[in-house]
Design a protein around this motif. Structure first.
Motif, PDB file in Angstrom:
ATOM      1  N   ALA A 296       0.838  -1.207   0.000  1.00 53.11           N
ATOM      2  CA  ALA A 296       0.000   0.000   0.000  1.00 53.11           C
ATOM      3  C   ALA A 296       0.871   1.254   0.000  1.00 53.11           C
ATOM      4  CB  ALA A 296      -0.917  -0.008   1.218  1.00 53.11           C
ATOM      5  N   TYR A 297       1.956   1.237   0.738  1.00 58.00           N
ATOM      6  CA  TYR A 297       2.871   2.381   0.802  1.00 58.00           C
ATOM      7  C   TYR A 297       3.455   2.671  -0.581  1.00 58.00           C
ATOM      8  CZ  TYR A 297       6.507   5.347   2.955  1.00 58.00           C
ATOM      9  OH  TYR A 297       7.317   6.396   3.332  1.00 58.00           O
ATOM     10  N   ARG A 298       3.857   1.606  -1.289  1.00 53.92           N
ATOM     11  CA  ARG A 298       4.426   1.799  -2.633  1.00 53.92           C
ATOM     12  C   ARG A 298       3.415   2.459  -3.564  1.00 53.92           C
ATOM     13  NH1 ARG A 298       6.221  -3.629  -1.398  1.00 53.92           N
ATOM     14  NH2 ARG A 298       8.460  -3.630  -0.978  1.00 53.92           N
ATOM     15  N   ILE A 299       2.171   1.966  -3.527  1.00 53.70           N
ATOM     16  CA  ILE A 299       1.129   2.545  -4.379  1.00 53.70           C
ATOM     17  C   ILE A 299       0.895   4.009  -4.007  1.00 53.70           C
ATOM     18  CG2 ILE A 299      -1.332   2.479  -4.943  1.00 53.70           C
ATOM     19  CD1 ILE A 299       0.225   0.270  -6.296  1.00 53.70           C
ATOM     20  N   ALA A 300       0.770   4.282  -2.719  1.00 57.01           N
ATOM     21  CA  ALA A 300       0.519   5.655  -2.258  1.00 57.01           C
ATOM     22  C   ALA A 300       1.665   6.584  -2.626  1.00 57.01           C
ATOM     23  CB  ALA A 300       0.299   5.659  -0.750  1.00 57.01           C
TER      24      ALA A 300
END
Length: 240
Positions: free
Chosen positions: A114-118
């Motif tokens: 999720a962090y990578r996408i955000a």
């Protein structure tokens, strides 16, 4: 309804369970919906469902555990009005018995994914980013300390990003127990006993399904006065 007509929506993990229900709901309301998944077969099956029902949908393979793949996807995907991250694999197990390799993999998948996408995917400032966490952040079980920690970390990440990314709205939706393919690995009788016990415990008197969570995602994506918050869709599980 065409509430999201002319808007682009990305659903990460949109091939089954909550992700597929969310993609179906957005597509049904007019959004140009893009779903991503690691599995080509799951992607094809999900797209067949979405397009058969009349929605406008497309898909791409993506492993959110890969820095390079996420960066490459973000560089070519363009900007989205709304992004929803539902993907993540988090095995159950006590801290003293779950192998560290599986614990690291769980954090890398659900939190860092999720962090990578955000971090990489472009979202229009007028839009929203929604992370799907889980009510174990508030109601841990006897073999779910790691899952509880990951979900709590996602909820905290949302609060911080809502400030950093403003005016983009950033929220979390945290489901409780749901009837989804997540539990297909359980023996049928064990799964039904788990559901029956939840029905007796939960104030709503039933187990949730993926559509319940999809409606919550639609709410936070569409409500222009909601950011930095977590919506619990758990049938009252956090209080029961």
């Amino acid at each position: 309804m065409s509430t999201y007509a002319d808007q682009r929506v990305l659903v990460v993990g949109g091939t089954s369970g909550v992700g597929l229900a969310t993609a179906r709901t957005f597509a049904g309301r007019g959004a140009d919906t893009v779903i991503v998944s690691r599995s080509v077969d799951k992607l094809d099956a999900a797209l067949a469902q979405l397009t058969t029902s009349g929605g406008k949908a497309s898909g791409r393979t993506l492993d959110i555990r890969s820095d390079d793949e996420v960066e490459q996807f973000a560089a070519t995907a363009g900007a989205f009005d709304h992004v929803v991250v539902t993907a993540g694999e988090t095995p159950m197990g006590r801290v003293d018995t779950l192998p560290l390799t599986e614990a690291y993999a769980a954090m890398d998948s659900k939190f860092w994914g999720a962090y990578r996408i955000a971090r990489a995917v472009r979202v229009k400032p007028s839009g929203s980013l929604t992370l799907v966490a889980g009510h174990l952040s508030q109601r841990p079980g006897r073999a779910s300390a790691l899952q509880s920690a990951i979900n709590a970390a996602l909820e905290a990440l949302v609060r911080g990003m809502a400030l950093e990314y403003a005016p983009l709205r950033v929220n979390a939706v945290s489901p409780g127990l749901l009837r989804t393919p997540l539990w297909e690995g359980l023996d049928d009788a064990d799964r039904e006993r788990m559901y029956e016990a939840a029905v007796r415990r939960l104030p709503v008197g039933r187990v949730g399904d993926a559509a319940d969570v999809a409606e919550a995602v639609i709410f936070v994506a569409g409500n222009a006065y909601t950011t930095g918050t977590t919506v619990y869709v758990d049938g009252g599980g956090t209080i029961a």
